[in-house]
Design a protein around this motif. Structure first.
Motif, mmCIF file in Angstrom:
data_model
loop_
_atom_site.group_PDB
_atom_site.id
_atom_site.type_symbol
_atom_site.label_atom_id
_atom_site.label_comp_id
_atom_site.label_asym_id
_atom_site.label_seq_id
_atom_site.Cartn_x
_atom_site.Cartn_y
_atom_site.Cartn_z
ATOM 1 N N ASP A 71 0.691 -1.264 0.003
ATOM 2 C CA ASP A 71 0.061 -0.022 0.125
ATOM 3 C C ASP A 71 0.697 1.318 0.090
ATOM 4 O OD1 ASP A 71 -2.133 -1.627 -0.096
ATOM 5 O OD2 ASP A 71 -2.705 -1.335 2.046
ATOM 6 N N LYS A 72 0.682 2.084 -0.925
ATOM 7 C CA LYS A 72 1.335 3.439 -1.014
ATOM 8 C C LYS A 72 0.460 4.551 -1.075
ATOM 9 C CE LYS A 72 5.321 1.450 -2.117
ATOM 10 N NZ LYS A 72 6.794 1.997 -1.396
ATOM 11 N N GLN A 73 0.598 5.719 -0.244
ATOM 12 C CA GLN A 73 -0.009 6.790 -0.244
ATOM 13 C C GLN A 73 0.552 7.893 -1.245
ATOM 14 O OE1 GLN A 73 -0.284 8.767 3.436
ATOM 15 N NE2 GLN A 73 -2.305 9.942 2.677
ATOM 16 N N PHE A 74 -0.507 8.279 -2.331
ATOM 17 C CA PHE A 74 -0.041 9.328 -3.176
ATOM 18 C C PHE A 74 0.285 10.679 -2.520
ATOM 19 C CE2 PHE A 74 -1.264 12.599 -6.381
ATOM 20 C CZ PHE A 74 -0.034 12.699 -7.225
ATOM 21 N N LEU A 75 1.343 11.232 -2.665
ATOM 22 C CA LEU A 75 1.709 12.541 -2.082
ATOM 23 C C LEU A 75 1.689 13.825 -3.163
ATOM 24 C CD1 LEU A 75 4.877 11.709 -0.107
ATOM 25 C CD2 LEU A 75 2.607 11.873 0.848
ATOM 26 N N TYR A 76 2.574 13.569 -4.381
ATOM 27 C CA TYR A 76 2.406 14.766 -5.167
ATOM 28 C C TYR A 76 2.968 14.294 -6.580
ATOM 29 C CZ TYR A 76 7.222 15.151 -3.772
ATOM 30 O OH TYR A 76 8.509 15.105 -3.469
ATOM 31 N N GLU A 77 2.983 15.064 -7.683
ATOM 32 C CA GLU A 77 3.552 14.842 -8.920
ATOM 33 C C GLU A 77 4.695 15.713 -9.288
ATOM 34 O OE1 GLU A 77 2.248 13.881 -13.798
ATOM 35 O OE2 GLU A 77 0.818 14.434 -12.200
ATOM 36 N N THR A 78 5.710 15.184 -9.999
ATOM 37 C CA THR A 78 6.829 16.100 -10.322
ATOM 38 C C THR A 78 7.543 15.676 -11.654
ATOM 39 O OG1 THR A 78 9.023 17.151 -9.559
ATOM 40 C CG2 THR A 78 8.299 15.187 -8.625
ATOM 41 N N ASP A 79 7.511 16.218 -12.495
ATOM 42 C CA ASP A 79 8.253 16.007 -13.740
ATOM 43 C C ASP A 79 7.721 14.676 -14.467
ATOM 44 O OD1 ASP A 79 9.692 18.456 -13.662
ATOM 45 O OD2 ASP A 79 11.526 17.420 -12.518
ATOM 46 N N GLY A 80 6.443 14.338 -14.341
ATOM 47 C CA GLY A 80 5.941 13.275 -15.106
ATOM 48 C C GLY A 80 6.244 11.891 -14.205
ATOM 49 N N MET A 81 6.619 12.196 -12.994
ATOM 50 C CA MET A 81 6.836 11.283 -11.909
ATOM 51 C C MET A 81 5.808 11.410 -10.825
ATOM 52 S SD MET A 81 9.123 9.307 -13.186
ATOM 53 C CE MET A 81 10.090 8.118 -12.014
ATOM 54 N N LEU A 82 5.202 10.254 -10.163
ATOM 55 C CA LEU A 82 4.239 10.453 -9.036
ATOM 56 C C LEU A 82 5.001 9.855 -7.739
ATOM 57 C CD1 LEU A 82 1.373 8.266 -10.965
ATOM 58 C CD2 LEU A 82 1.748 10.786 -10.756
ATOM 59 N N VAL A 83 4.952 10.610 -7.026
ATOM 60 C CA VAL A 83 5.575 10.179 -5.610
ATOM 61 C C VAL A 83 4.674 9.611 -4.578
ATOM 62 C CG1 VAL A 83 7.078 11.399 -3.835
ATOM 63 C CG2 VAL A 83 7.374 12.169 -6.127
ATOM 64 N N PHE A 84 5.221 8.408 -3.973
ATOM 65 C CA PHE A 84 4.225 7.696 -3.265
ATOM 66 C C PHE A 84 5.007 7.619 -1.858
ATOM 67 C CE2 PHE A 84 2.503 6.472 -7.244
ATOM 68 C CZ PHE A 84 1.150 6.403 -7.009
ATOM 69 N N THR A 93 8.940 6.977 -2.587
ATOM 70 C CA THR A 93 9.386 6.130 -4.142
ATOM 71 C C THR A 93 8.750 7.058 -5.303
ATOM 72 O OG1 THR A 93 7.731 4.672 -3.909
ATOM 73 C CG2 THR A 93 9.856 3.813 -3.126
ATOM 74 N N GLU A 94 9.336 7.155 -6.375
ATOM 75 C CA GLU A 94 8.897 7.643 -7.303
ATOM 76 C C GLU A 94 8.618 6.639 -8.498
ATOM 77 O OE1 GLU A 94 11.430 10.667 -9.135
ATOM 78 O OE2 GLU A 94 11.130 11.894 -7.222
ATOM 79 N N LEU A 95 7.426 6.850 -9.144
ATOM 80 C CA LEU A 95 7.012 5.609 -10.051
ATOM 81 C C LEU A 95 6.476 6.705 -11.496
ATOM 82 C CD1 LEU A 95 4.719 3.344 -7.994
ATOM 83 C CD2 LEU A 95 7.262 3.021 -8.755
ATOM 84 N N PRO A 96 6.744 6.282 -12.390
ATOM 85 C CA PRO A 96 6.339 6.875 -13.623
ATOM 86 C C PRO A 96 4.748 7.209 -13.598
ATOM 87 C CG PRO A 96 7.180 4.571 -14.436
ATOM 88 C CD PRO A 96 7.489 4.911 -12.917
ATOM 89 N N ALA A 97 4.332 8.270 -14.225
ATOM 90 C CA ALA A 97 2.955 8.398 -14.236
ATOM 91 C C ALA A 97 2.126 7.656 -15.268
ATOM 92 C CB ALA A 97 2.783 9.927 -14.621
ATOM 93 N N ASP A 98 2.917 6.989 -16.443
ATOM 94 C CA ASP A 98 1.976 6.240 -17.030
ATOM 95 C C ASP A 98 1.799 4.559 -16.499
ATOM 96 O OD1 ASP A 98 4.746 5.156 -17.293
ATOM 97 O OD2 ASP A 98 4.795 5.007 -19.284
ATOM 98 N N ILE A 99 2.342 4.438 -15.271
ATOM 99 C CA ILE A 99 2.037 3.006 -14.468
ATOM 100 C C ILE A 99 0.563 2.942 -14.268
ATOM 101 C CG2 ILE A 99 2.386 3.681 -12.112
ATOM 102 C CD1 ILE A 99 4.079 1.237 -11.635
ATOM 103 N N LEU A 100 -0.174 4.048 -14.063
ATOM 104 C CA LEU A 100 -1.583 4.028 -14.054
ATOM 105 C C LEU A 100 -2.463 3.826 -15.345
ATOM 106 C CD1 LEU A 100 -1.935 6.617 -11.090
ATOM 107 C CD2 LEU A 100 -2.497 4.320 -10.854
ATOM 108 N N GLY A 101 -1.788 4.180 -16.242
ATOM 109 C CA GLY A 101 -2.477 4.002 -17.670
ATOM 110 C C GLY A 101 -3.528 5.187 -17.807
ATOM 111 N N ASP A 102 -4.794 4.611 -18.335
ATOM 112 C CA ASP A 102 -5.726 5.981 -18.791
ATOM 113 C C ASP A 102 -6.657 6.045 -17.181
ATOM 114 O OD1 ASP A 102 -6.754 3.163 -18.304
ATOM 115 O OD2 ASP A 102 -8.331 3.375 -20.190
ATOM 116 N N ARG A 103 -6.241 5.384 -16.285
ATOM 117 C CA ARG A 103 -7.019 5.486 -14.944
ATOM 118 C C ARG A 103 -6.168 6.836 -14.212
ATOM 119 N NH1 ARG A 103 -6.287 0.423 -15.071
ATOM 120 N NH2 ARG A 103 -7.962 -0.877 -15.554
#
Length: 187
Positions: A71-84, A93-103
């Motif tokens: 379980d990860k909590q979303f904090l913010y987005e920076t430069d196309g990366m989502l910070v959880f 941890t930073e994950l690419p924004a496209d990991i969620l796809g169209d959701r």
């Protein structure tokens, strides 16, 4: 990792095959008139989305992979990366924004997301099944139209268009299914 027989593969199973990770999308068991029975399995590569149809006999052994879910909590987005943030260790941890796809538009501040890991690599992220959104634009409510089984288009605060019942108006909060992008109920 456990090895399973080729005829034990079920939809949703993740297997290691041809040096990659594949998810079984569809399986069907075939018993031809001549020769042995086999499982016809439609596979989808988890990393790049390629599809593959493969036959597995009951004697074939495949590696079944178990993904670790966190379980990860979303904090913010920076430069196309989502910070959880990990909800147990508070590690970010930073994950690419496209990991969620169209959701991706349904991701909200502070939302808890389930991230699936293979070793230390994040493969997918799953949003909660239902999310509350606000309607910013839709046709006005018309009296007497509630009996008809019809829907009208509505624009949500995250930019997604969904179909809503005629009695729902602008400014109202609704619950939306993140997998089917459909109206569920008023919030």
């Amino acid at each position: 990792m456990p090895k399973i027989n080729g005829n034990e593969i079920r939809p949703g199973n993740i297997i290691e095959h041809d040096g990659g990770l594949w998810i079984a999308v569809r399986t069907s068991h075939v018993k031809p008139g001549k020769g042995g029975a086999f499982a016809q399995v439609e596979l989808k590569n988890i990393r790049d989305g390629r599809k593959l149809n493969e036959r597995f006999r009951s004697a074939d052994k495949v590696e079944r992979v178990r993904l670790e879910q966190k379980d990860k909590q979303f904090l913010y987005e920076t430069d196309g990366m989502l910070v959880f943030m990990d909800t147990e260790t508070y590690e970010q941890t930073e994950l690419p924004a496209d990991i969620l796809g169209d959701r991706r538009p349904f991701l909200q501040d502070g939302m808890t997301v389930v991230v699936e890991y293979y070793d230390e690599e994040a493969l997918s992220a799953t949003l909660p099944e239902k999310v509350t959104c606000e309607i910013v634009e839709t046709e006005p409510v018309v009296k007497g139209q509630t009996a008809a089984n019809s829907f009208k288009p509505a624009m949500l605060d995250n930019g997604v268009r969904v179909m809503v019942p005629p009695f729902v108006g602008s400014g109202e909060k609704i619950v939306v299914n993140t997998e089917t992008f459909e109206y569920v109920e008023r919030a």
